[in-house]
Design a protein around this motif. Structure first.
Motif, short mmCIF file in Angstrom:
data_model
loop_
_atom_site.label_atom_id
_atom_site.label_comp_id
_atom_site.label_asym_id
_atom_site.label_seq_id
_atom_site.Cartn_x
_atom_site.Cartn_y
_atom_site.Cartn_z
N MET A 1 -11.05 -26.02 1.38
CA MET A 1 -9.91 -25.05 1.44
C MET A 1 -10.83 -23.53 1.43
N THR B 1 -7.17 -19.62 7.70
CA THR B 1 -5.81 -19.64 6.60
C THR B 1 -5.44 -18.18 6.54
N VAL C 1 -0.54 -23.10 6.69
CA VAL C 1 -0.50 -24.26 5.42
C VAL C 1 0.48 -25.15 5.68
N PHE D 1 -2.85 -27.04 -10.88
CA PHE D 1 -2.80 -26.01 -9.85
C PHE D 1 -2.80 -24.54 -10.35
N CYS D 2 -2.14 -24.23 -11.41
CA CYS D 2 -2.14 -23.14 -11.81
C CYS D 2 -3.47 -22.44 -12.04
N ALA E 1 -2.06 -22.06 -7.35
CA ALA E 1 -1.39 -22.84 -6.51
C ALA E 1 -0.13 -23.41 -7.53
N ASP F 1 1.63 -29.83 -6.23
CA ASP F 1 2.26 -30.68 -4.85
C ASP F 1 1.93 -32.06 -5.00
#
Length: 265
Positions: free
Chosen positions: A69, A78, A84, A139-140, A144, A147
């Protein structure tokens, strides 16, 4: 299958083993491509009765490939949401096919299952863990949102309030807490994990494929539909099963005190 995902067979049971130790079984481009191919193959196998998913090297999956990424960001690949969304659609495509396999999916989780790797684990019908397993919807911590279908699966497994707490804090859940939360069904020593998963898979092989497929389809809707809708699905499925050759043969064998025996039709 070479690359990130090894696929082997023990009779009618498929063992999927994520095997990229250098990346801690992250969902690299290779791993994703291998999952896509594996799902194509598994959905076409008429003799498949169960699937066991695990990771190698004491790691289930570290989730998204953060190094890749970062490389895409640095290369300017990106630049907006449109760059995305296609990748997310691809991820959702094969995870959906994994979730919707018409046979039991048992996830044997040894070591970390983080981020999208956590989502991958929660796609299973049954989750077994080693005593060194750990889970994190972290994710935090990288800016993000969850997912890997976690918005759907995790609240249904541990409840909405606990799922929110895990989403909001990104904290790590160790094996014993995961057992208390109902996130996993059993916890055991690492060396016992895969044998237990395979043992459980074999226990699920002597059933009608049709009956199992219908049971899985209906059970997956149990927390979404109202009682009347589930009764209607139950009646339709039972009418298929009770008029099948499977049922007639099975009740005869049961009456004769013989073990169940189903073919692969």
């Amino acid at each position: 299958m070479t690359g990130g995902l090894k696929v082997t067979y023990d009779a009618s049971i498929a063992l999927l083993e994520m095997s990229e130790p250098a990346s801690r079984n992250a969902l690299s481009e290779q791993m994703r491509a291998d999952f896509i191919r594996a799902m194509e193959d598994l959905h076409q196998k008429t003799d498949l009765r169960a699937v066991v998913l695990t990771g190698s090297g004491g790691v289930f999956s570290a989730g998204g490939d953060l190094k890749a990424m970062l490389a895409r960001h640095r290369a300017g690949e990106t630049s907006g949401a449109e760059d995305v969304i296609g990748r997310m659609a691809q991820l959702h495509g094969w995870i959906r096919r994994l979730r919707d396999l018409p046979v039991p999916l048992i996830c044997a989780i040894d070591g970390p299952a983080f981020g999208a790797g956590f989502g991958l684990a929660c796609a299973g019908d049954i989750l077994l863990a080693s005593d060194r397993a750990s889970f994190g919807a972290s994710f935090c911590k990288v800016g993000a949102v969850p997912d890997g279908n976690l918005f759907y699966t995790l609240p249904r497994i541990v409840g909405l309030q606990r799922a929110k707490e895990l989403f909001y804090t990104g904290r790590t859940v160790l094996a014993e807490e995961a057992l208390r939360l109902g996130l996993v069904m059993e916890v055991m020593a690492p060396e016992a994990l895969l044998p237990r998963a395979m043992e459980m898979a074999r226990m699920m092989c002597d059933t009608s494929p049709t009956a199992f497929r219908l049971t899985k389809q209906i059970a997956s809707k149990a927390l979404e539909l109202d009682d009347e809708a589930l009764l209607a699905m139950e009646a339709q499925a039972q009418s298929i099963c009770l008029s099948s050759h499977y049922h007639r043969e099975a009740i005869q064998r049961f009456s004769d005190k013989q073990p169940p025996k189903f073919d692969f039709r």
